[in-house]
Design a protein around this motif. Structure first.
Motif, PDB file in Angstrom:
ATOM      1  N   LYS A 100     -48.856  42.300  -6.130  1.00 51.39           N
ATOM      2  CA  LYS A 100     -49.572  43.349  -5.388  1.00 51.39           C
ATOM      3  C   LYS A 100     -48.636  44.505  -5.020  1.00 51.39           C
ATOM      4  CE  LYS A 100     -52.415  42.189  -2.053  1.00 51.39           C
ATOM      5  NZ  LYS A 100     -52.948  41.467  -0.864  1.00 51.39           N
ATOM      6  N   GLN A 101     -47.411  44.188  -4.681  1.00 51.37           N
ATOM      7  CA  GLN A 101     -46.445  45.206  -4.272  1.00 51.37           C
ATOM      8  C   GLN A 101     -45.904  46.024  -5.441  1.00 51.37           C
ATOM      9  OE1 GLN A 101     -43.384  43.128  -2.149  1.00 51.37           O
ATOM     10  NE2 GLN A 101     -44.702  42.618  -0.410  1.00 51.37           N
ATOM     11  N   ASN A 102     -46.074  45.513  -6.675  1.00 52.67           N
ATOM     12  CA  ASN A 102     -45.371  46.114  -7.806  1.00 52.67           C
ATOM     13  C   ASN A 102     -46.261  46.609  -8.931  1.00 52.67           C
ATOM     14  OD1 ASN A 102     -42.229  45.785  -7.483  1.00 52.67           O
ATOM     15  ND2 ASN A 102     -43.148  43.923  -6.630  1.00 52.67           N
ATOM     16  N   VAL A 103     -47.570  46.623  -8.731  1.00 59.02           N
ATOM     17  CA  VAL A 103     -48.462  47.194  -9.747  1.00 59.02           C
ATOM     18  C   VAL A 103     -49.199  48.395  -9.156  1.00 59.02           C
ATOM     19  CG1 VAL A 103     -48.815  45.037 -11.015  1.00 59.02           C
ATOM     20  CG2 VAL A 103     -50.370  45.611  -9.150  1.00 59.02           C
ATOM     21  N   THR A 104     -49.523  49.330 -10.026  1.00 62.25           N
ATOM     22  CA  THR A 104     -50.361  50.456  -9.628  1.00 62.25           C
ATOM     23  C   THR A 104     -51.652  50.494 -10.434  1.00 62.25           C
ATOM     24  OG1 THR A 104     -49.156  51.902 -11.149  1.00 62.25           O
ATOM     25  CG2 THR A 104     -48.421  51.875  -8.862  1.00 62.25           C
ATOM     26  N   ASN A 105     -51.588  49.978 -11.677  1.00 62.11           N
ATOM     27  CA  ASN A 105     -52.764  49.990 -12.543  1.00 62.11           C
ATOM     28  C   ASN A 105     -52.776  48.749 -13.435  1.00 62.11           C
ATOM     29  OD1 ASN A 105     -55.070  50.835 -13.937  1.00 62.11           O
ATOM     30  ND2 ASN A 105     -53.875  52.002 -15.430  1.00 62.11           N
ATOM     31  N   GLU A 125     -59.205  37.767 -10.172  1.00 61.85           N
ATOM     32  CA  GLU A 125     -60.277  38.166  -9.256  1.00 61.85           C
ATOM     33  C   GLU A 125     -59.856  39.326  -8.358  1.00 61.85           C
ATOM     34  OE1 GLU A 125     -61.415  34.596  -7.244  1.00 61.85           O
ATOM     35  OE2 GLU A 125     -62.244  33.675  -9.068  1.00 61.85           O
ATOM     36  N   LEU A 126     -58.610  39.341  -7.956  1.00 61.75           N
ATOM     37  CA  LEU A 126     -58.119  40.398  -7.069  1.00 61.75           C
ATOM     38  C   LEU A 126     -58.229  41.774  -7.729  1.00 61.75           C
ATOM     39  CD1 LEU A 126     -56.643  41.197  -4.412  1.00 61.75           C
ATOM     40  CD2 LEU A 126     -54.492  40.797  -5.634  1.00 61.75           C
ATOM     41  N   PHE A 127     -57.865  41.849  -9.006  1.00 64.80           N
ATOM     42  CA  PHE A 127     -57.827  43.137  -9.699  1.00 64.80           C
ATOM     43  C   PHE A 127     -58.980  43.327 -10.693  1.00 64.80           C
ATOM     44  CE2 PHE A 127     -53.216  42.411  -8.735  1.00 64.80           C
ATOM     45  CZ  PHE A 127     -53.080  43.448  -7.834  1.00 64.80           C
ATOM     46  N   ASN A 128     -59.815  42.296 -10.824  1.00 69.18           N
ATOM     47  CA  ASN A 128     -60.939  42.362 -11.763  1.00 69.18           C
ATOM     48  C   ASN A 128     -60.453  42.703 -13.175  1.00 69.18           C
ATOM     49  OD1 ASN A 128     -63.621  42.203 -12.608  1.00 69.18           O
ATOM     50  ND2 ASN A 128     -64.005  44.369 -12.207  1.00 69.18           N
ATOM     51  N   ILE A 129     -59.502  41.924 -13.654  1.00 71.52           N
ATOM     52  CA  ILE A 129     -58.937  42.136 -14.989  1.00 71.52           C
ATOM     53  C   ILE A 129     -59.081  40.853 -15.810  1.00 71.52           C
ATOM     54  CG2 ILE A 129     -57.340  43.963 -14.314  1.00 71.52           C
ATOM     55  CD1 ILE A 129     -55.126  41.885 -14.080  1.00 71.52           C
ATOM     56  N   LYS A 130     -58.894  40.969 -17.117  1.00 72.78           N
ATOM     57  CA  LYS A 130     -59.102  39.834 -18.009  1.00 72.78           C
ATOM     58  C   LYS A 130     -57.834  39.019 -18.202  1.00 72.78           C
ATOM     59  CE  LYS A 130     -63.030  41.727 -20.536  1.00 72.78           C
ATOM     60  NZ  LYS A 130     -63.583  42.165 -21.841  1.00 72.78           N
ATOM     61  N   LEU A 131     -58.062  37.722 -18.426  1.00 75.65           N
ATOM     62  CA  LEU A 131     -56.985  36.766 -18.662  1.00 75.65           C
ATOM     63  C   LEU A 131     -56.971  36.384 -20.139  1.00 75.65           C
ATOM     64  CD1 LEU A 131     -54.849  34.611 -17.846  1.00 75.65           C
ATOM     65  CD2 LEU A 131     -56.768  33.117 -17.203  1.00 75.65           C
ATOM     66  N   CYS A 140     -42.053  35.672 -13.565  1.00 71.69           N
ATOM     67  CA  CYS A 140     -43.279  36.456 -13.698  1.00 71.69           C
ATOM     68  C   CYS A 140     -42.849  37.874 -14.051  1.00 71.69           C
ATOM     69  CB  CYS A 140     -44.072  36.446 -12.399  1.00 71.69           C
ATOM     70  SG  CYS A 140     -45.538  37.510 -12.409  1.00 71.69           S
ATOM     71  N   TYR A 141     -43.506  38.438 -15.057  1.00 67.29           N
ATOM     72  CA  TYR A 141     -43.154  39.779 -15.513  1.00 67.29           C
ATOM     73  C   TYR A 141     -44.305  40.758 -15.289  1.00 67.29           C
ATOM     74  CZ  TYR A 141     -39.227  37.641 -18.007  1.00 67.29           C
ATOM     75  OH  TYR A 141     -38.065  36.957 -18.319  1.00 67.29           O
ATOM     76  N   ILE A 142     -43.938  41.977 -14.954  1.00 69.48           N
ATOM     77  CA  ILE A 142     -44.875  43.103 -14.983  1.00 69.48           C
ATOM     78  C   ILE A 142     -44.315  44.103 -15.979  1.00 69.48           C
ATOM     79  CG2 ILE A 142     -45.935  44.990 -13.700  1.00 69.48           C
ATOM     80  CD1 ILE A 142     -45.590  43.230 -11.158  1.00 69.48           C
ATOM     81  N   VAL A 143     -45.058  44.330 -17.036  1.00 67.29           N
ATOM     82  CA  VAL A 143     -44.641  45.246 -18.097  1.00 67.29           C
ATOM     83  C   VAL A 143     -45.516  46.493 -17.993  1.00 67.29           C
ATOM     84  CG1 VAL A 143     -44.343  45.561 -20.572  1.00 67.29           C
ATOM     85  CG2 VAL A 143     -44.006  43.299 -19.554  1.00 67.29           C
ATOM     86  N   THR A 144     -44.890  47.630 -17.775  1.00 69.30           N
ATOM     87  CA  THR A 144     -45.629  48.874 -17.585  1.00 69.30           C
ATOM     88  C   THR A 144     -45.388  49.817 -18.747  1.00 69.30           C
ATOM     89  OG1 THR A 144     -45.388  48.622 -15.183  1.00 69.30           O
ATOM     90  CG2 THR A 144     -46.072  50.786 -16.006  1.00 69.30           C
ATOM     91  N   ILE A 145     -46.490  50.209 -19.392  1.00 71.09           N
ATOM     92  CA  ILE A 145     -46.457  51.160 -20.501  1.00 71.09           C
ATOM     93  C   ILE A 145     -47.565  52.179 -20.254  1.00 71.09           C
ATOM     94  CG2 ILE A 145     -46.598  51.475 -23.001  1.00 71.09           C
ATOM     95  CD1 ILE A 145     -45.999  48.499 -23.302  1.00 71.09           C
ATOM     96  N   ASP A 146     -47.216  53.448 -20.318  1.00 72.44           N
ATOM     97  CA  ASP A 146     -48.216  54.511 -20.132  1.00 72.44           C
ATOM     98  C   ASP A 146     -49.038  54.301 -18.852  1.00 72.44           C
ATOM     99  OD1 ASP A 146     -47.338  55.584 -22.531  1.00 72.44           O
ATOM    100  OD2 ASP A 146     -48.923  54.625 -23.708  1.00 72.44           O
TER     101      ASP A 146
END
Length: 198
Positions: A38-43, A65-71, A15-21
């Motif tokens: 949950k521990q590794n995202v801020t936005n 559902e946790l973050f109310n974001i699109k899939l 699983c990847y978290i890619v952070t840009i800007d």
């Protein structure tokens, strides 16, 4: 661009978290991925699926559902979001955006392209973000994805390998399992597999 990775579940699915800007894109939230995410995202701004196999999509709906974001899911793998392979009890998920083959999107001002490389699954894609490829189960370090599963195709895999062999630029590759690699490092291996597949 910052990339965090953690292998999830029995199959050590990355699983990847890619952070840009200061925007977090979550790629392939697999089995029990939620606590780590949950521990590794801020936005968090979006979930991106490379393909529809259960070990890559298990936590889709929970994270959505946790973050109310699109899939965002490859269109040709939509049917897999509601399968329950091997009776493992995979939670169903629903894509908000079905991505067409080789479609380029702009999400929160960031360009993201889903390069279509079917064979492992009908919708199998490598997701390109800033000259970096998240290859799912198409290309690994030292090998390629299996094409003997239900809904896999050796014919499509051979075409996909031919397609990637036409690429001239080098890319960093972050696969769905195992360590990162580069396209140039995998060219000889891809060539051997292309010749091997009938």
């Amino acid at each position: 661009m910052e990339i965090k990775v953690h292998p999830m579940g029995d199959y050590a699915t990355n699983c990847y978290i890619v952070t840009i800007d200061n925007k977090d894109f979550i790629i392939d939230p697999g089995v029990n991925a939620t606590p780590w995410i949950k521990q590794n995202v801020t936005n968090p701004v979006a979930i991106l699926n490379t393909h529809g196999h259960f070990d890559h999509i298990w936590s889709n709906q929970e994270i959505k559902e946790l973050f109310n974001i699109k899939l965002y899911t490859p269109k040709d793998d939509e049917f897999m979001l509601t399968l329950n392979p091997y009776n493992l009890g995979m939670p169903h998920s629903k894509a908000d955006i079905l991505v067409n083959p080789d479609e380029e999107l702009e999400i929160e001002g960031i360009k993201i392209k889903f390069h279509h490389f079917p064979g492992h699954t009908p919708g199998c894609s490598m997701i390109e973000i800033e000259k970096t490829l998240f290859s799912g189960d198409f290309i690994f370090k030292g090998t390629i994805g299996r094409f003997d599963f239900p809904n896999s195709s050796s014919v499509e895999m051979k075409k996909s390998l031919n397609k990637i062999l036409e690429w001239k630029d080098n890319y960093n590759i972050y696969p769905g399992h195992g360590d990162k690699t580069t396209l140039l490092n995998e060219i000889d291996n891809i060539t051997l597999w292309e010749k091997h597949i009938r």
